[in-house]
Design an enzyme around this catalytic site. Structure first.
Site, mmCIF file in Angstrom:
data_model
loop_
_atom_site.group_PDB
_atom_site.id
_atom_site.type_symbol
_atom_site.label_atom_id
_atom_site.label_comp_id
_atom_site.label_asym_id
_atom_site.label_seq_id
_atom_site.Cartn_x
_atom_site.Cartn_y
_atom_site.Cartn_z
ATOM 1 N N HIS A 121 50.893 45.265 41.340
ATOM 2 C CA HIS A 121 52.192 45.903 41.567
ATOM 3 C C HIS A 121 52.930 46.178 40.262
ATOM 4 C CE1 HIS A 121 52.114 46.257 45.877
ATOM 5 N NE2 HIS A 121 51.462 45.108 45.886
ATOM 6 N N HIS A 181 40.834 33.444 43.461
ATOM 7 C CA HIS A 181 41.937 32.954 42.657
ATOM 8 C C HIS A 181 43.114 32.511 43.513
ATOM 9 C CE1 HIS A 181 45.114 32.596 39.714
ATOM 10 N NE2 HIS A 181 44.150 32.440 38.829
ATOM 11 N N GLU A 211 44.175 28.744 43.525
ATOM 12 C CA GLU A 211 45.643 28.723 43.414
ATOM 13 C C GLU A 211 46.297 29.391 44.614
ATOM 14 O OE1 GLU A 211 47.084 30.219 39.615
ATOM 15 O OE2 GLU A 211 45.458 29.202 38.563
ATOM 16 N N HIS A 243 38.317 29.664 35.312
ATOM 17 C CA HIS A 243 38.373 28.956 36.598
ATOM 18 C C HIS A 243 36.982 28.609 37.108
ATOM 19 C CE1 HIS A 243 42.631 29.012 37.286
ATOM 20 N NE2 HIS A 243 42.716 30.323 37.184
HETATM 21 CO CO CO Z 1 44.538 31.269 37.159
#
Ligand code: CO
Length: 296
Positions: A121, A181, A211, A243
């Site tokens: 966005h 993620h 997350e 990650h």
């Molecule tokens: Co992250």
């Protein structure tokens, strides 16, 4: 003598005509300066960058008339790479300003994000701003391609790709656990829609988020009901970066997904390949570029 003068005059006119023609052709060529700006979140892991390079290469091959450039939305990663490797990668705003300055007129910006979350966005705001001054600052056409998971068809194609790549790991009582993620943004629900498609297609795939919701607890609940003989962890991210290497696959870290699931008694392996490694993802993004440039 007089006849010669006429010849010279005619030759002169012809030369002017040729020059004008050349100028018009040059103008036309300039009028058609096409560009594609790929926009990834970025990764600070040099070994993980191949997945992004692959998407860049595919875009170059698929759209030979356009110049393809790459930018990263993450300022932290851009600064880290510049400091550690001396590698300068522009933000989308800088990259677009440079393209405008260099005379590009027709540009497609393609998001390489998985979902339309905050990063997408923000990118859309940048593109909208430049779109609003269209003409005045050079671009005669500027458009934005959507993230991987946007339309229902996108989800189905992604499920198809994952089935091709990892379906065999789900045979013989195996289950694939994807680590996405996740985000505080409302677009987090995209992952739940992806899981619904997996379920609908009968794929032994579980999608959890590092997350976001559903997290590792949610993954454990699904695993408990499936009782798999084997679990394979795979990153649901474009690159197998920080990650994937640490939160997912670090065997030394007792809190990593691999350690936690092994402690639960599962036979767990991890695949350190991003969705962009190997075939398939780059082609899905090429479809989005085609759609955004209106050449479909
Ligand atoms: Co992250």
């Amino acid at each position: 003598m007089r006849k010669n003068m006429v010849t010279v005059l005619l030759l002169g006119l012809a030369a002017v005509g040729l020059l004008a023609g050349a100028a018009a052709a040059a103008e036309k060529a300039e009028a058609e300066k096409q560009g594609i700006l790929l926009v990834a979140f970025g990764t600070s892991e040099p070994e993980a960058r191949g997945a992004i390079d692959r998407i860049v290469e595919t875009a170059r091959k698929t759209f030979p008339d356009a110049e393809v450039r790459l930018s990263y939305t993450s300022n932290i990663i851009r600064r880290k790479i510049l400091k550690e490797e001396g590698l300068a990668i522009d933000s989308p705003l800088i990259a677009l300003a440079k393209m405008q300055d260099e005379g590009f007129t027709s540009v497609t910006v393609q998001s390489l994000h998985i979902i339309a979350g905050e990063e997408f966005h923000q990118l859309a705001s940048v593109v909208r701003t430049l779109e609003s001054v269209r003409g005045k600052y050079g671009f005669s056409r500027l458009s934005l391609g959507t993230p991987l998971l946007t339309t229902l068809e996108d989800y189905r194609k992604t499920a198809e790709l994952l089935k091709r790549k990892y379906g065999s790991l789900g045979g013989d009582g195996g289950v694939v656990v994807f680590m996405g993620h996740g985000t505080h943004h409302g677009a987090n629900a995209s992952y739940a829609q992806m899981q619904m498609i997996f379920d609908e297609e009968g794929l032994p795939f579980i999608l959890g988020l590092v997350e976001g919701y559903p997290d590792l607890e949610g993954v454990k609940r699904r695993l408990a009901s499936l009782k798999p003989r084997k679990v394979t962890l795979v990153p649901f991210m474009v690159v197998a970066g920080d990650h994937a290497r640490n939160d997912m696959a670090d065997e030394e870290d007792p809190e990593s997904w691999i350690s936690v699931l092994r402690k639960e008694g599962y036979d767990v392996e991890a695949v350190l390949k991003g969705l962009g490694d190997g075939e398939g993802l780059a082609e899905l993004f090429a479809d989005h570029i085609r759609e955004a440039s209106g050449s479909r």
